[in-house]
Design an enzyme around this catalytic site. Structure first.
Site, PDB file in Angstrom:
ATOM      1  N   GLY A   8     -27.632  27.865   1.518  1.00 37.89           N
ATOM      2  CA  GLY A   8     -26.180  28.104   1.476  1.00 37.89           C
ATOM      3  C   GLY A   8     -25.593  27.672   0.146  1.00 37.89           C
ATOM      4  O   GLY A   8     -24.498  27.099   0.090  1.00 37.89           O
ATOM      5  N   GLY A  11     -21.886  28.964  -1.093  1.00 33.82           N
ATOM      6  CA  GLY A  11     -20.705  28.701  -0.273  1.00 33.82           C
ATOM      7  C   GLY A  11     -19.747  27.728  -0.938  1.00 33.82           C
ATOM      8  O   GLY A  11     -19.931  27.316  -2.088  1.00 33.82           O
ATOM      9  N   GLN A  12     -18.718  27.351  -0.192  1.00 32.97           N
ATOM     10  CA  GLN A  12     -17.669  26.499  -0.752  1.00 32.97           C
ATOM     11  C   GLN A  12     -18.238  25.181  -1.278  1.00 32.97           C
ATOM     12  O   GLN A  12     -17.952  24.781  -2.397  1.00 32.97           O
ATOM     13  CB  GLN A  12     -16.597  26.202   0.313  1.00 32.97           C
ATOM     14  CG  GLN A  12     -15.371  25.508  -0.263  1.00 32.97           C
ATOM     15  CD  GLN A  12     -14.581  24.699   0.743  1.00 32.97           C
ATOM     16  OE1 GLN A  12     -14.994  24.521   1.878  1.00 32.97           O
ATOM     17  NE2 GLN A  12     -13.448  24.195   0.314  1.00 32.97           N
ATOM     18  N   ARG A  35     -28.159  33.923   0.623  1.00 33.95           N
ATOM     19  CA  ARG A  35     -28.509  34.957   1.596  1.00 33.95           C
ATOM     20  C   ARG A  35     -27.939  36.312   1.158  1.00 33.95           C
ATOM     21  O   ARG A  35     -28.673  37.153   0.697  1.00 33.95           O
ATOM     22  CB  ARG A  35     -27.986  34.550   2.974  1.00 33.95           C
ATOM     23  CG  ARG A  35     -28.559  35.355   4.133  1.00 33.95           C
ATOM     24  CD  ARG A  35     -28.103  34.766   5.443  1.00 33.95           C
ATOM     25  NE  ARG A  35     -26.668  34.916   5.605  1.00 33.95           N
ATOM     26  CZ  ARG A  35     -26.087  35.880   6.323  1.00 33.95           C
ATOM     27  NH1 ARG A  35     -26.814  36.753   6.964  1.00 33.95           N
ATOM     28  NH2 ARG A  35     -24.773  35.952   6.420  1.00 33.95           N
ATOM     29  N   ASP A  53     -32.807  32.521   4.229  1.00 27.66           N
ATOM     30  CA  ASP A  53     -31.905  32.655   5.365  1.00 27.66           C
ATOM     31  C   ASP A  53     -32.374  31.618   6.390  1.00 27.66           C
ATOM     32  O   ASP A  53     -33.552  31.632   6.776  1.00 27.66           O
ATOM     33  CB  ASP A  53     -32.045  34.096   5.888  1.00 27.66           C
ATOM     34  CG  ASP A  53     -31.143  34.373   7.068  1.00 27.66           C
ATOM     35  OD1 ASP A  53     -30.705  33.417   7.730  1.00 27.66           O
ATOM     36  OD2 ASP A  53     -30.894  35.565   7.319  1.00 27.66           O
ATOM     37  N   TYR A 142     -17.272  26.540  16.352  1.00 25.22           N
ATOM     38  CA  TYR A 142     -17.598  25.755  15.157  1.00 25.22           C
ATOM     39  C   TYR A 142     -17.930  24.311  15.559  1.00 25.22           C
ATOM     40  O   TYR A 142     -18.940  23.746  15.152  1.00 25.22           O
ATOM     41  CB  TYR A 142     -16.404  25.793  14.203  1.00 25.22           C
ATOM     42  CG  TYR A 142     -16.579  25.060  12.898  1.00 25.22           C
ATOM     43  CD1 TYR A 142     -17.462  25.507  11.940  1.00 25.22           C
ATOM     44  CD2 TYR A 142     -15.813  23.923  12.612  1.00 25.22           C
ATOM     45  CE1 TYR A 142     -17.604  24.854  10.728  1.00 25.22           C
ATOM     46  CE2 TYR A 142     -15.946  23.269  11.401  1.00 25.22           C
ATOM     47  CZ  TYR A 142     -16.840  23.745  10.462  1.00 25.22           C
ATOM     48  OH  TYR A 142     -16.970  23.090   9.260  1.00 25.22           O
ATOM     49  N   LYS A 146     -21.385  22.064  15.379  1.00 24.04           N
ATOM     50  CA  LYS A 146     -21.457  20.820  14.594  1.00 24.04           C
ATOM     51  C   LYS A 146     -21.935  19.652  15.452  1.00 24.04           C
ATOM     52  O   LYS A 146     -22.772  18.857  15.012  1.00 24.04           O
ATOM     53  CB  LYS A 146     -20.101  20.510  13.942  1.00 24.04           C
ATOM     54  CG  LYS A 146     -19.716  21.474  12.823  1.00 24.04           C
ATOM     55  CD  LYS A 146     -20.752  21.510  11.709  1.00 24.04           C
ATOM     56  CE  LYS A 146     -20.373  22.382  10.536  1.00 24.04           C
ATOM     57  NZ  LYS A 146     -21.500  22.580   9.591  1.00 24.04           N
ATOM     58  N   ILE A 172     -12.004  20.319   2.733  1.00 27.65           N
ATOM     59  CA  ILE A 172     -12.379  20.034   1.346  1.00 27.65           C
ATOM     60  C   ILE A 172     -11.590  20.939   0.410  1.00 27.65           C
ATOM     61  O   ILE A 172     -11.516  22.150   0.617  1.00 27.65           O
ATOM     62  CB  ILE A 172     -13.897  20.194   1.144  1.00 27.65           C
ATOM     63  CG1 ILE A 172     -14.599  19.132   1.989  1.00 27.65           C
ATOM     64  CG2 ILE A 172     -14.266  20.045  -0.327  1.00 27.65           C
ATOM     65  CD1 ILE A 172     -16.087  19.217   1.963  1.00 27.65           C
TER      66      ILE A 172
HETATM   67  N1  SER Z   1     -12.892  23.121   6.526  1.00 29.31           N
HETATM   68  C1  SER Z   1     -13.455  23.371   7.815  1.00 29.31           C
HETATM   69  C2  SER Z   1     -12.702  24.407   8.552  1.00 29.31           C
HETATM   70  O1  SER Z   1     -11.506  24.407   8.424  1.00 29.31           O
HETATM   71  C3  SER Z   1     -13.485  22.110   8.638  1.00 29.31           C
HETATM   72  O2  SER Z   1     -14.706  21.509   8.543  1.00 29.31           O
HETATM   73  O3  SER Z   1     -13.273  25.159   9.265  1.00 29.31           O
END
Ligand code: SER
Length: 320
Positions: A8, A11-12, A35, A53, A142, A146, A172
């Site tokens: 990944g 990604g951000q 990916r 992946d 989500y 987690k 973040i």
């Molecule tokens: N930044 C993430 C979200 O908003 C939270 O972990 O999905």
């Protein structure tokens, strides 16, 4: 020297964490796994790059063997709001993908970093000063992925001795790669609106407090935890870490002090608002402070100055 694979890496978090890992451990020792999204030139030209992946075990195994990988940062995930649109994909990447990473880590003796989130909490969690060890009954896919990732990581450490470590990141804020489909994205987007002179439309209600952190602190947290003395780690996989907590009014006013033309209106997104209301207002991160010395450097004020400076420079150069 470590041999690291970042799953990944575009990604951000991955786009900046990979570059930071390359600075610290040497470019050739950090493989950027991607990916679908094409990596930036900076990422592609600064070290090894492989299509990986998390849901493709043979490919993951091949890359781990090819580079003698001993540490995997598994950052592959769908953020919270997009995971509500695609819950099956979110489970597949977040849970099946992480299970695959842990299995490969067990087989090849790798350490594993896993980013959990404020999303691992839910409506029955105490939302003020959210303790390190508390009720976790998330109401989003989500969050389900987690919490499962946290538990699987703990299990692989206890059962197989895999050196798993992880953090519960807050929202973040960064000036490099935009987040996509998260509940906390507004806190990044408002800076772009300010710099571009656009009116900002906020999807969360005034008074919705969430934990946040500037990217340099998020990168330090991952590196410091992975280098921490294992004998001091009581929690390992799911350290609460926070640097600040604010609601839309506070961040708006903090930016407006510096950009007086900024205007904001509200257009509440019921999905994001619903999610945000089940997440902590502010987490207690004393376990991270005590066990491995977590000590964030960026306050809201300092972060705001830096964000406006960096994004402002990009805008002036026509890069936005
Ligand atoms: N930044 C993430 C979200 O908003 C939270 O972990 O999905």
């Amino acid at each position: 020297m470590k041999k690291i694979l970042v799953v990944g890496s575009v990604g951000q978090i991955g786009s900046e964490l990979t570059m930071r890992l390359r600075e610290v451990y040497g470019s050739d020792n950090v493989v950027a796994g991607f990916r679908k999204t094409q990596p930036s030139e900076e990422l592609a030209n600064s070290g090894p790059l492989e299509r990986v992946d998390a849901t493709d075990v043979p490919r993951l195994t091949e890359v781990v063997k090819k580079y003698n990988i001993d540490t995997i940062f598994n950052l592959a995930a769908l953020l919270s709001a997009v995971a509500e649109e695609k819950p099956q994909a979110a489970w597949n990447v977040g849970v099946n993908g992480h299970y695959n990473v842990l299995e490969i880590a067990r087989e090849f003796g790798c350490a594993v970093f896993f980013p959990s989130s404020i999303g691992a909490f839910g409506p029955t969690t105490p939302l003020d000063d959210t303790p390190q060890d508390t009720i976790q009954r998330p109401a989003t896919m989500y969050g389900v992925t987690k919490v499962t990732g946290e538990l699987l990581s703990d299990y692989y450490f206890k059962r197989f001795g895999v050196d798993t470590r992880g953090l519960r990141y807050p929202g973040i804020i960064s000036n490099v790669t935009l987040p996509g489909g998260g509940t906390t994205d507004y806190a990044v987007e408002i800076f772009y609106a300010a710099v571009k002179g656009e009116k900002f439309t906020c999807p969360l209600k005034a008074g919705t407090f969430l934990d946040m952190m500037y990217m340099p602190d998020a990168l330090d947290a991952a590196l410091d935890l992975m280098e921490a003395d294992p004998s001091k780690l009581k929690h390992r996989n799911a350290f609460n870490v926070s640097a600040m907590s604010f609601d839309p009014e506070i961040i708006f006013n903090t930016i407006k002090k510096r950009v007086p033309t900024l205007e904001m209106e509200y257009d509440i997104d019921p999905v994001r608002q619903g999610i945000a209301e089940t997440w902590p207002n502010n987490m207690d991160d004393s376990a991270a402070r005590e066990e491995w010395g977590w000590d964030p450097k960026f306050t809201l004020e300092v972060m705001t100055d830096d964000m406006l400076k960096v994004i402002g420079e990009k805008y002036a150069k026509g890069l936005l």
